[in-house]
Design a protein around this motif. Structure first.
Motif, PDB file in Angstrom:
ATOM      1  N   MET A   1      98.792 -21.320  30.964  1.00  0.00           N
ATOM      2  CA  MET A   1      97.687 -20.937  30.065  1.00  0.00           C
ATOM      3  C   MET A   1      96.481 -21.851  30.323  1.00  0.00           C
ATOM      4  O   MET A   1      96.627 -23.044  30.491  1.00  0.00           O
ATOM      5  N   SER A   2      95.287 -21.243  30.360  1.00  0.00           N
ATOM      6  CA  SER A   2      94.095 -22.041  30.587  1.00  0.00           C
ATOM      7  C   SER A   2      93.802 -22.915  29.377  1.00  0.00           C
ATOM      8  O   SER A   2      94.279 -22.650  28.261  1.00  0.00           O
ATOM      9  N   LEU A   3      93.034 -23.956  29.609  1.00  0.00           N
ATOM     10  CA  LEU A   3      92.630 -24.845  28.518  1.00  0.00           C
ATOM     11  C   LEU A   3      91.969 -24.059  27.391  1.00  0.00           C
ATOM     12  O   LEU A   3      92.271 -24.246  26.212  1.00  0.00           O
ATOM     13  N   ILE A   4      91.069 -23.144  27.767  1.00  0.00           N
ATOM     14  CA  ILE A   4      90.336 -22.388  26.743  1.00  0.00           C
ATOM     15  C   ILE A   4      91.291 -21.523  25.926  1.00  0.00           C
ATOM     16  O   ILE A   4      91.242 -21.511  24.689  1.00  0.00           O
ATOM     17  N   ASN A   5      92.186 -20.822  26.591  1.00  0.00           N
ATOM     18  CA  ASN A   5      93.080 -19.916  25.869  1.00  0.00           C
ATOM     19  C   ASN A   5      94.142 -20.643  25.046  1.00  0.00           C
ATOM     20  O   ASN A   5      94.821 -20.022  24.220  1.00  0.00           O
ATOM     21  N   SER A   6      94.270 -21.958  25.264  1.00  0.00           N
ATOM     22  CA  SER A   6      95.223 -22.733  24.466  1.00  0.00           C
ATOM     23  C   SER A   6      94.642 -23.185  23.133  1.00  0.00           C
ATOM     24  O   SER A   6      95.348 -23.733  22.292  1.00  0.00           O
ATOM     25  N   ASN A 167      84.970 -30.384  22.768  1.00  0.00           N
ATOM     26  CA  ASN A 167      85.867 -30.284  23.922  1.00  0.00           C
ATOM     27  C   ASN A 167      85.063 -30.404  25.214  1.00  0.00           C
ATOM     28  O   ASN A 167      84.858 -29.408  25.939  1.00  0.00           O
ATOM     29  N   PRO A 168      84.608 -31.612  25.548  1.00  0.00           N
ATOM     30  CA  PRO A 168      83.766 -31.784  26.741  1.00  0.00           C
ATOM     31  C   PRO A 168      84.465 -31.431  28.042  1.00  0.00           C
ATOM     32  O   PRO A 168      83.797 -31.265  29.072  1.00  0.00           O
ATOM     33  N   GLU A 169      85.790 -31.299  28.020  1.00  0.00           N
ATOM     34  CA  GLU A 169      86.498 -30.906  29.237  1.00  0.00           C
ATOM     35  C   GLU A 169      86.229 -29.447  29.615  1.00  0.00           C
ATOM     36  O   GLU A 169      86.533 -29.026  30.741  1.00  0.00           O
ATOM     37  N   ARG A 352      89.725 -12.843  31.240  1.00  0.00           N
ATOM     38  CA  ARG A 352      90.413 -14.128  31.112  1.00  0.00           C
ATOM     39  C   ARG A 352      90.939 -14.361  29.696  1.00  0.00           C
ATOM     40  O   ARG A 352      91.882 -15.120  29.501  1.00  0.00           O
ATOM     41  N   VAL A 353      90.334 -13.726  28.713  1.00  0.00           N
ATOM     42  CA  VAL A 353      90.831 -13.827  27.340  1.00  0.00           C
ATOM     43  C   VAL A 353      92.151 -13.078  27.185  1.00  0.00           C
ATOM     44  O   VAL A 353      92.923 -13.344  26.262  1.00  0.00           O
ATOM     45  N   GLY A 354      92.418 -12.157  28.107  1.00  0.00           N
ATOM     46  CA  GLY A 354      93.639 -11.365  28.027  1.00  0.00           C
ATOM     47  C   GLY A 354      93.413  -9.954  27.547  1.00  0.00           C
ATOM     48  O   GLY A 354      94.367  -9.232  27.258  1.00  0.00           O
ATOM     49  N   LEU A 355      92.153  -9.557  27.464  1.00  0.00           N
ATOM     50  CA  LEU A 355      91.804  -8.204  27.057  1.00  0.00           C
ATOM     51  C   LEU A 355      91.478  -7.360  28.285  1.00  0.00           C
ATOM     52  O   LEU A 355      91.127  -7.892  29.345  1.00  0.00           O
ATOM     53  N   THR A 356      91.559  -6.048  28.138  1.00  0.00           N
ATOM     54  CA  THR A 356      91.118  -5.138  29.191  1.00  0.00           C
ATOM     55  C   THR A 356      89.632  -4.867  29.008  1.00  0.00           C
ATOM     56  O   THR A 356      89.243  -4.247  28.013  1.00  0.00           O
ATOM     57  N   PRO A 357      88.786  -5.368  29.918  1.00  0.00           N
ATOM     58  CA  PRO A 357      87.342  -5.192  29.705  1.00  0.00           C
ATOM     59  C   PRO A 357      86.931  -3.729  29.794  1.00  0.00           C
ATOM     60  O   PRO A 357      87.445  -2.971  30.606  1.00  0.00           O
ATOM     61  N   GLU A 358      86.029  -3.344  28.914  1.00  0.00           N
ATOM     62  CA  GLU A 358      85.543  -1.961  28.867  1.00  0.00           C
ATOM     63  C   GLU A 358      84.022  -1.985  28.841  1.00  0.00           C
ATOM     64  O   GLU A 358      83.408  -2.494  27.900  1.00  0.00           O
ATOM     65  N   ARG A 359      83.441  -1.431  29.878  1.00  0.00           N
ATOM     66  CA  ARG A 359      81.979  -1.353  29.990  1.00  0.00           C
ATOM     67  C   ARG A 359      81.518  -0.114  29.230  1.00  0.00           C
ATOM     68  O   ARG A 359      81.987   0.995  29.490  1.00  0.00           O
ATOM     69  N   ARG A 360      80.587  -0.297  28.302  1.00  0.00           N
ATOM     70  CA  ARG A 360      80.194   0.810  27.425  1.00  0.00           C
ATOM     71  C   ARG A 360      78.680   0.992  27.369  1.00  0.00           C
ATOM     72  O   ARG A 360      77.912   0.063  27.610  1.00  0.00           O
ATOM     73  N   SER A 361      78.307   2.212  27.006  1.00  0.00           N
ATOM     74  CA  SER A 361      76.942   2.493  26.548  1.00  0.00           C
ATOM     75  C   SER A 361      76.977   2.539  25.030  1.00  0.00           C
ATOM     76  O   SER A 361      77.973   2.960  24.440  1.00  0.00           O
ATOM     77  N   ILE A 362      75.906   2.134  24.395  1.00  0.00           N
ATOM     78  CA  ILE A 362      75.862   2.109  22.936  1.00  0.00           C
ATOM     79  C   ILE A 362      74.837   3.122  22.445  1.00  0.00           C
ATOM     80  O   ILE A 362      73.728   3.227  22.995  1.00  0.00           O
ATOM     81  N   ARG A 363      75.243   3.889  21.444  1.00  0.00           N
ATOM     82  CA  ARG A 363      74.317   4.838  20.812  1.00  0.00           C
ATOM     83  C   ARG A 363      73.526   4.086  19.742  1.00  0.00           C
ATOM     84  O   ARG A 363      73.674   4.300  18.539  1.00  0.00           O
ATOM     85  N   GLY A 364      72.705   3.195  20.200  1.00  0.00           N
ATOM     86  CA  GLY A 364      71.903   2.367  19.318  1.00  0.00           C
ATOM     87  C   GLY A 364      71.148   1.364  20.162  1.00  0.00           C
ATOM     88  O   GLY A 364      70.958   1.551  21.365  1.00  0.00           O
TER      89      GLY A 364
END
Length: 418
Positions: A1-6, A167-169, A352-364
């Motif tokens: 696990m990465s430092l950030i995700n920990s 967390n300066p690391e 990297r967060v562990g999500l499936t990235p989804e590229r979207r257009s926004i109606r706004g």
């Protein structure tokens, strides 16, 4: 696990529930900037919290903007990245007296809000609730909106700032923070000082579903139609009076019923939407918003609206009108396509967060729409909120925590590639 995700010591939900209790509703009828002074109540609180974290240059300017800098902690030459959210809430629903409620360990049930049992967040009507099983879902109590748009984004940036300062690391370049007023009424960046901000690229934290990042918005115009009628005492009006208010009503009634409206369009289809009517016999005003992902289509939509107005006004001899178009914002994709690395980093961070990235257009639109054309290319990252601008608005604690981690990964990926 990465430092950030920990990282486990989040404060984002507690911050969010504190921030939503500060009334920051903006006012489209106001002539001041910001449109309501109460927006600064939250901004002052944010400045003090940033100063307490050690963000020493945090300050509120005379226009209600919060500016702050987290210094670089790397020797690499890294672009300066800005994170932006807005403090105001929509005037479409009251933001006064928000009572946030946590529905812990959500299990798929309909959520009945206690202060008005007629307000029910139904599992079947909110598709993303299926992704919230086991999450802690936060709602309002049934009489106000919640304010996840965009105090979720504000809280996420604030928690990310705290974690970066402690967390300066986690290596990163210089980071700028910008909190804006009046985004909900289309004036959020009217007085922002980009030279003072000093950022190369930005990310607004103002999106919806976890894992999404938006690089395309509507292009938007506003249209105001002023109708001059003929006012006569109603007792002597036969053959003489021409009511401007009746003309305005007939214009609205003559709009297409099966297309070109918010309620009949989806995806990248544009619309012409009446969002205000006022006046009387002598004078009446109609306000419209015109939207389309293809900027060139705005002119065609406005021509169709003007043709409808002409046809109606012809039926009322002596009535005249003016038709004024004001540009509001343009599709940020036109700018972001020139800087593909911004989206590349955002998509990588979400992955990297562990999500499936989804590229979207926004109606706004977002502040990022206008910031992109002002010289700060700025896609829109998820903040986790849903059902914006109404009493059924909700957000989950876990999704906000994922947004915090996304911010940390964004700055870390930029540093890696420096």
């Amino acid at each position: 696990m990465s430092l950030i995700n920990s990282i486990k010591d989040f404060t984002v939900a507690e911050r969010f529930m504190r921030y939503v209790q500060v009334d920051t509703e903006s006012d489209p009828s106001s002539t001041s900037f910001p449109s309501t002074e109460k927006q600064k109540d939250l901004s002052r609180l944010l400045v003090q919290e940033l100063l307490d974290m050690g963000v020493s240059d945090a300050h509120l300017d005379e226009h209600g903007y919060v500016y702050a800098t987290i210094p670089s902690n790397t020797e690499k030459d890294v672009p300066v990245i800005c994170f932006c959210s807005h403090v105001d809430t929509s005037p479409d629903c009251s933001g006064n007296g928000v009572k946030p409620l946590v529905h812990a360990n959500y299990q798929g049930q309909d959520i009945i809000l206690p202060d008005d049992n007629s307000v029910v967040i139904r599992f079947a009507e909110h598709p993303d609730l299926k992704n919230q099983i086991g999450h802690d879902v936060i709602t309002a109590s049934g009489t106000t909106l919640l304010g996840a748009d965009d105090k979720a984004g504000v809280a996420e940036i604030m928690d990310a700032a705290r974690l970066l300062m402690s967390n300066p690391e986690i290596k990163h370049g210089e980071i700028k923070i910008l909190f804006t007023p009046d985004e909900e009424i289309g004036q959020g960046v009217n007085h922002v000082d980009l030279k003072k901000l000093g950022a190369d690229f930005g990310y607004t934290m103002d999106g919806e579903k976890a894992g999404t990042i938006e690089d395309e918005t509507f292009s938007a115009d506003a249209v105001r139609i002023k109708i001059q009628g003929i006012s006569v005492h109603p007792g002597f009006a036969k053959g003489k009076m021409q009511s401007a208010l009746k003309v305005a009503a007939q214009i609205v009634s003559s709009l297409p019923k099966d297309r070109l409206s918010p309620e009949t369009t989806a995806k990248k289809e544009g619309f012409v939407h009446p969002n205000g009517i006022s006046g009387g016999v002598d004078m009446a005003e109609l306000d419209f918003i015109v939207r389309d992902h293809n900027t060139s289509n705005l002119e065609a939509h406005e021509l169709e609206l003007r043709t409808i107005v002409d046809e109606v006004v012809k039926q009322f001899p002596g009535v005249t009108y003016t038709f004024t178009v004001q540009e509001q914002y343009r599709n940020m994709k036109e700018v972001l396509d020139q800087h593909p690395e911004i989206m590349d980093v955002g998509l990588e961070a979400i992955k990297r967060v562990g999500l499936t990235p989804e590229r979207r257009s926004i109606r706004g639109g977002t502040d990022g729409s206008r910031l992109s054309f002002m010289g700060l290319p700025c896609p829109n990252v998820f903040a986790g909120g849903h059902a914006f601008h109404g009493k059924m608005e909700w957000v989950s604690r876990q999704d906000m925590e994922k947004a915090v981690l996304t911010i940390l990964h964004i700055v870390n990926v930029w540093e890696e590639r420096g």
